[in-house]
Every structure is written in C-alpha cells, then in structure tokens.
Design a protein around this motif. Sequence first.
Motif, PDB file in Angstrom:
ATOM      1  N   ALA A 189      29.006 -16.676   1.834  1.00  0.00           N
ATOM      2  CA  ALA A 189      30.180 -16.148   2.531  1.00  0.00           C
ATOM      3  C   ALA A 189      31.246 -15.763   1.522  1.00  0.00           C
ATOM      4  CB  ALA A 189      30.726 -17.188   3.519  1.00  0.00           C
ATOM      5  N   THR A 190      32.408 -15.373   2.037  1.00  0.00           N
ATOM      6  CA  THR A 190      33.594 -15.203   1.207  1.00  0.00           C
ATOM      7  C   THR A 190      34.664 -16.164   1.733  1.00  0.00           C
ATOM      8  OG1 THR A 190      34.355 -13.386   2.610  1.00  0.00           O
ATOM      9  CG2 THR A 190      33.138 -12.795   0.622  1.00  0.00           C
ATOM     10  N   ILE A 191      35.586 -16.545   0.855  1.00  0.00           N
ATOM     11  CA  ILE A 191      36.600 -17.533   1.221  1.00  0.00           C
ATOM     12  C   ILE A 191      37.702 -16.870   2.038  1.00  0.00           C
ATOM     13  CG2 ILE A 191      38.346 -19.096   0.300  1.00  0.00           C
ATOM     14  CD1 ILE A 191      36.538 -19.589  -2.068  1.00  0.00           C
ATOM     15  N   ALA A 192      38.011 -17.463   3.194  1.00  0.00           N
ATOM     16  CA  ALA A 192      39.065 -16.955   4.070  1.00  0.00           C
ATOM     17  C   ALA A 192      40.429 -17.378   3.515  1.00  0.00           C
ATOM     18  CB  ALA A 192      38.886 -17.487   5.486  1.00  0.00           C
ATOM     19  N   PRO A 193      41.313 -16.436   3.179  1.00  0.00           N
ATOM     20  CA  PRO A 193      42.591 -16.791   2.548  1.00  0.00           C
ATOM     21  C   PRO A 193      43.469 -17.699   3.399  1.00  0.00           C
ATOM     22  CG  PRO A 193      42.137 -14.436   2.320  1.00  0.00           C
ATOM     23  CD  PRO A 193      41.123 -14.975   3.270  1.00  0.00           C
ATOM     24  N   GLN A 194      43.555 -17.457   4.718  1.00  0.00           N
ATOM     25  CA  GLN A 194      44.436 -18.264   5.560  1.00  0.00           C
ATOM     26  C   GLN A 194      43.972 -19.714   5.605  1.00  0.00           C
ATOM     27  OE1 GLN A 194      44.592 -16.226   9.350  1.00  0.00           O
ATOM     28  NE2 GLN A 194      46.296 -14.920   8.688  1.00  0.00           N
ATOM     29  N   ALA A 195      42.672 -19.929   5.742  1.00  0.00           N
ATOM     30  CA  ALA A 195      42.157 -21.298   5.770  1.00  0.00           C
ATOM     31  C   ALA A 195      42.380 -21.982   4.426  1.00  0.00           C
ATOM     32  CB  ALA A 195      40.674 -21.290   6.125  1.00  0.00           C
ATOM     33  N   LEU A 250      38.442 -27.932   8.707  1.00  0.00           N
ATOM     34  CA  LEU A 250      38.738 -26.526   8.412  1.00  0.00           C
ATOM     35  C   LEU A 250      37.674 -25.855   7.546  1.00  0.00           C
ATOM     36  CD1 LEU A 250      42.581 -26.700   7.659  1.00  0.00           C
ATOM     37  CD2 LEU A 250      41.470 -25.777   9.699  1.00  0.00           C
ATOM     38  N   GLU A 251      36.687 -26.612   7.117  1.00  0.00           N
ATOM     39  CA  GLU A 251      35.727 -26.078   6.148  1.00  0.00           C
ATOM     40  C   GLU A 251      34.917 -24.918   6.707  1.00  0.00           C
ATOM     41  OE1 GLU A 251      33.651 -28.426   2.563  1.00  0.00           O
ATOM     42  OE2 GLU A 251      32.999 -29.012   4.557  1.00  0.00           O
ATOM     43  N   ASP A 252      34.521 -24.999   7.970  1.00  0.00           N
ATOM     44  CA  ASP A 252      33.769 -23.891   8.567  1.00  0.00           C
ATOM     45  C   ASP A 252      34.610 -22.622   8.608  1.00  0.00           C
ATOM     46  OD1 ASP A 252      31.490 -25.370   8.897  1.00  0.00           O
ATOM     47  OD2 ASP A 252      31.901 -25.916  10.984  1.00  0.00           O
ATOM     48  N   GLN A 253      35.928 -22.756   8.875  1.00  0.00           N
ATOM     49  CA  GLN A 253      36.793 -21.586   8.857  1.00  0.00           C
ATOM     50  C   GLN A 253      36.981 -21.057   7.438  1.00  0.00           C
ATOM     51  OE1 GLN A 253      40.500 -22.173  11.047  1.00  0.00           O
ATOM     52  NE2 GLN A 253      39.539 -23.817  12.249  1.00  0.00           N
ATOM     53  N   LEU A 254      37.033 -21.980   6.475  1.00  0.00           N
ATOM     54  CA  LEU A 254      37.221 -21.582   5.082  1.00  0.00           C
ATOM     55  C   LEU A 254      36.091 -20.689   4.597  1.00  0.00           C
ATOM     56  CD1 LEU A 254      38.816 -21.953   2.387  1.00  0.00           C
ATOM     57  CD2 LEU A 254      37.343 -23.920   1.937  1.00  0.00           C
ATOM     58  N   PHE A 255      34.879 -21.012   5.000  1.00  0.00           N
ATOM     59  CA  PHE A 255      33.705 -20.234   4.571  1.00  0.00           C
ATOM     60  C   PHE A 255      33.139 -19.401   5.722  1.00  0.00           C
ATOM     61  CE2 PHE A 255      33.596 -24.117   1.833  1.00  0.00           C
ATOM     62  CZ  PHE A 255      34.034 -23.479   0.683  1.00  0.00           C
ATOM     63  N   ALA A 256      34.037 -18.944   6.620  1.00  0.00           N
ATOM     64  CA  ALA A 256      33.598 -18.145   7.760  1.00  0.00           C
ATOM     65  C   ALA A 256      33.740 -16.663   7.503  1.00  0.00           C
ATOM     66  CB  ALA A 256      34.386 -18.531   9.006  1.00  0.00           C
ATOM     67  N   GLY A 257      34.098 -16.287   6.273  1.00  0.00           N
ATOM     68  CA  GLY A 257      34.220 -14.887   5.939  1.00  0.00           C
ATOM     69  C   GLY A 257      32.884 -14.192   6.017  1.00  0.00           C
ATOM     70  N   PRO A 258      32.839 -12.866   5.898  1.00  0.00           N
ATOM     71  CA  PRO A 258      31.565 -12.141   5.989  1.00  0.00           C
ATOM     72  C   PRO A 258      30.598 -12.571   4.899  1.00  0.00           C
ATOM     73  CG  PRO A 258      33.297 -10.728   5.121  1.00  0.00           C
ATOM     74  CD  PRO A 258      33.965 -11.978   5.604  1.00  0.00           C
ATOM     75  N   GLU A 259      29.349 -12.759   5.301  1.00  0.00           N
ATOM     76  CA  GLU A 259      28.333 -13.133   4.327  1.00  0.00           C
ATOM     77  C   GLU A 259      28.085 -11.994   3.364  1.00  0.00           C
ATOM     78  OE1 GLU A 259      24.795 -14.692   5.949  1.00  0.00           O
ATOM     79  OE2 GLU A 259      25.782 -15.995   7.381  1.00  0.00           O
ATOM     80  N   ARG A 260      27.742 -12.351   2.143  1.00  0.00           N
ATOM     81  CA  ARG A 260      27.519 -11.334   1.109  1.00  0.00           C
ATOM     82  C   ARG A 260      26.200 -10.622   1.368  1.00  0.00           C
ATOM     83  NH1 ARG A 260      27.648 -14.201  -4.375  1.00  0.00           N
ATOM     84  NH2 ARG A 260      26.657 -15.852  -3.200  1.00  0.00           N
ATOM     85  N   TYR A 270      39.414 -18.961  -4.566  1.00  0.00           N
ATOM     86  CA  TYR A 270      40.577 -18.154  -4.214  1.00  0.00           C
ATOM     87  C   TYR A 270      40.199 -17.257  -3.041  1.00  0.00           C
ATOM     88  CZ  TYR A 270      38.063 -14.714  -7.073  1.00  0.00           C
ATOM     89  OH  TYR A 270      37.101 -13.899  -7.604  1.00  0.00           O
ATOM     90  N   GLY A 271      41.196 -16.770  -2.322  1.00  0.00           N
ATOM     91  CA  GLY A 271      40.947 -15.957  -1.148  1.00  0.00           C
ATOM     92  C   GLY A 271      40.136 -14.720  -1.447  1.00  0.00           C
ATOM     93  N   GLY A 272      39.095 -14.494  -0.661  1.00  0.00           N
ATOM     94  CA  GLY A 272      38.230 -13.338  -0.843  1.00  0.00           C
ATOM     95  C   GLY A 272      37.114 -13.528  -1.835  1.00  0.00           C
ATOM     96  N   ALA A 273      37.071 -14.677  -2.510  1.00  0.00           N
ATOM     97  CA  ALA A 273      36.025 -14.918  -3.508  1.00  0.00           C
ATOM     98  C   ALA A 273      34.683 -15.129  -2.824  1.00  0.00           C
ATOM     99  CB  ALA A 273      36.369 -16.144  -4.348  1.00  0.00           C
TER     100      ALA A 273
END
Length: 404
Positions: A332-338, A394-404, A357-360
């Motif tokens: 995934a990518t890291i969600a900045p808000q989380a 909050l961990e699921d939200q942190l790594f809930a960004g789009p998968e690579r 960092y956010g977006g990583a």
Amino acid sequence: MPLTCTTHTAPANPRPEPPATVAVVAPSADLHDAVRSLHHQGTPCLAITLPHRTRPLTATDEAPPGHYAHTVTHHSMRRTLAALRTHGVRTVVAGSAHGIDLADQLAEQLGLPGNTPLTSILRRDRAAQADALALAGIAAPLQVRATGLRSAIRWATHVGRPTYVIAPADTSAAGPARTCRTHGQISLAWGALRRAAHRQTGDRHLVIQETVPGPHYLLHTVSHAGRHRVREIWCETRTPGGLADRADRVSGTGLLARALTLYLNQALDALGITEGAFRSRIAYPPDRGPVLLATRLDTTANLLAATTPFGPPRRETPLPTTRVSLIARHDATIAPQALRAITSLPTVHHIEGETLYGGAPVSRTVNRLTCPGTLVLSGGRRAIEADYRVIRALEDQLFAGPER
C-alpha cells in the motif's frame, strides 16, 4: 673576549599523522548513515566488499559513492592485508553477518583487537551457539541443525515436545521463526524457510528446537577486551504469526536485569565474544531460568562501539519507553491523515524509519526488514498503553492507501 652568538633553529613542525582508518567488512546498507557521520567527525572508513560469487542473493554489501574513503574488493588475504596496511587501518569490524569470518581473520593478521577466528561460527549460527552453551554447562535449548526434512521430523519424534520452533541456522536471517505443533506443520514451514535462508544468508541449514516458554528479552551488549556491558534490555512481544509487535524497556537496576546480565555474561564468554556489539534474545521460563535463543551482530552499534571509548553505561531515561513496530497487512501507500493522527499522539516521541511519510509506498510486512517503521513512545505507563491501542486501531487506515 669576543662575544659569540648561538643560533637555535626551531624544529620543523612534525607532519600530523593521518587519522586512523576503520575497515568495514561486507558493509550493509543500514551502516551508511553511521559511516557518513564518522566521516564528518574525521574518521575515514574503508569498505571491504566480497566477490559476488560469495555473497548471499540478497546481500547489499555495496559501498555507495561518497560514504567510504576507499573500497577494496577481497580476492586474497595477501592483497587485502597489503591494502589495509597502505591505508593505515587501525580497526577492523564486520559490517554484516557474512563479514564476520573475514573481519576476525584480518584483525588477527594485523594484530588488532578482535574475536578469534576459531570461534567465528559461534557469532552467527544458532545451532553452534546452543552446542557451545551446552558444552560449557550453560542453559541452552534442545535443538538440531539440519537441511533434510526427514531428519528434522525424526528428531522431533524422538524428543517428543508439544511444540517446536524452526528458524534459519544463520542468526542474521530476517524472517520470523515458525512455531509448529505437528509433523504436517513442520513440513509446510520447512521448504519456505530453507528458500528464505538461502536467499538471505547463502546457507540452507535450518534449526529445529524446542519451544522455550516464558517472556522473551532482547539484550543489547557491547564487549571490549573480554568485558561485557549491557546497554539496553527490552521485553519483546510478537504477533501470533511471529512478527515484531512491541518492545518495552526493562529497568537495568532490578533483580530481573541482574539475572539476565549474569547469565548473558557467561553465555558471551562461551561464544568467544571479546569485542563488538551484539543483540541476544533470551527466554526466561520461571521454572528454568534464562535460556539464550540466539545472538546476532548489531551492525550499526558494532561500528560505533569500535570508534568510541568503552566508558561507563549511559544513564537510563526515567520514563517508561515502548517501541511499537508497525505492520502493513498488504502492499500500500501511507495515508497522510492517519499518519498525522498517529504521530500527534501524546506519548509518540519519535519515528524510526526513513520511509515513514505520507504517500510513501510500503510492502506487506513479512519480517523485520519489511517493517514500515517503528514508533518510540515515552511517558506514563497508562498513557503509553492508551496510545498503543489507538495506533493499532488506526493501522488499517494508515496502510489503506492504494496498493502499488
């Protein structure tokens, strides 16, 4: 009587000696920041890389430009020793586990502080470590080293324990050990662990050992001239799947710390460790006492220990401290808000991990090398526990960004 005048010529200023160079054998990527810091402090480092044919498949002992003053590729002891003498090397350290053997040999040949090459295997092989402890009359787990599944199952049948732990023999392997209850589970774990061990260490050997109950403690030590000093003690908790969950700092002044330290001092002597920094995992069943499960090289601390005086231990922080290892369940990518919500929690002191960092982009966590980062929490115990629960929530939200 004529006066005489005697002229005294001031001696020329002696040429200052160049700073002593530190040779780092098979340097790993996690040493780059420490090497750069030493360079800025006036201590040059020389990298000794191994030929490609001798490296594990995932080895990263490449010396990046600008980090090391010189780079030497090891092809023969004669040529490498000549290069080290030319560059004024006064310290030799292993930059990774697969550099231990050569570092021990070079230090001995140059007459520099180091561990004897006769016991090099004891500093990177968990089966050899257990055998050495048992030979010295020190508590060690029952175990056997093997490459064949049949011999492992035959040993498990003979020993008759309720559960077993299977892990690569080389202690530098990053993958978590597998806990197995049945022969079927042993069979399933065997092939995957052998492949992982070969990729990471070049050694296909595995160790199957009894499961030692009780809490696990991780002790960070520095040794010099045969004297050992425990720098930190952490009580470690893992997930049911064997991934690192959290580690809580243990006070170095209590009875528990004293028991662990006394046991480990004897164990390090039995392993032939007289120099260097290591991390040792110890289980402490209440009815048995401390049992060393594995000792491995602490690469960054090893380099820093070789370039700093062996002084008294640093004072402990008075506040409880907990290190929380983040776990990504998928790519995934890291969600900045989380991430902002987590890092703004009251007890979050700092972050360990350059990619947090956010977006990583992050990979699914399967071992300590794929851990996205670590949060260091400090404060009151109740506050730490509350923030720990929030982080996991909050961990699921942190790594809930789009998968690579």
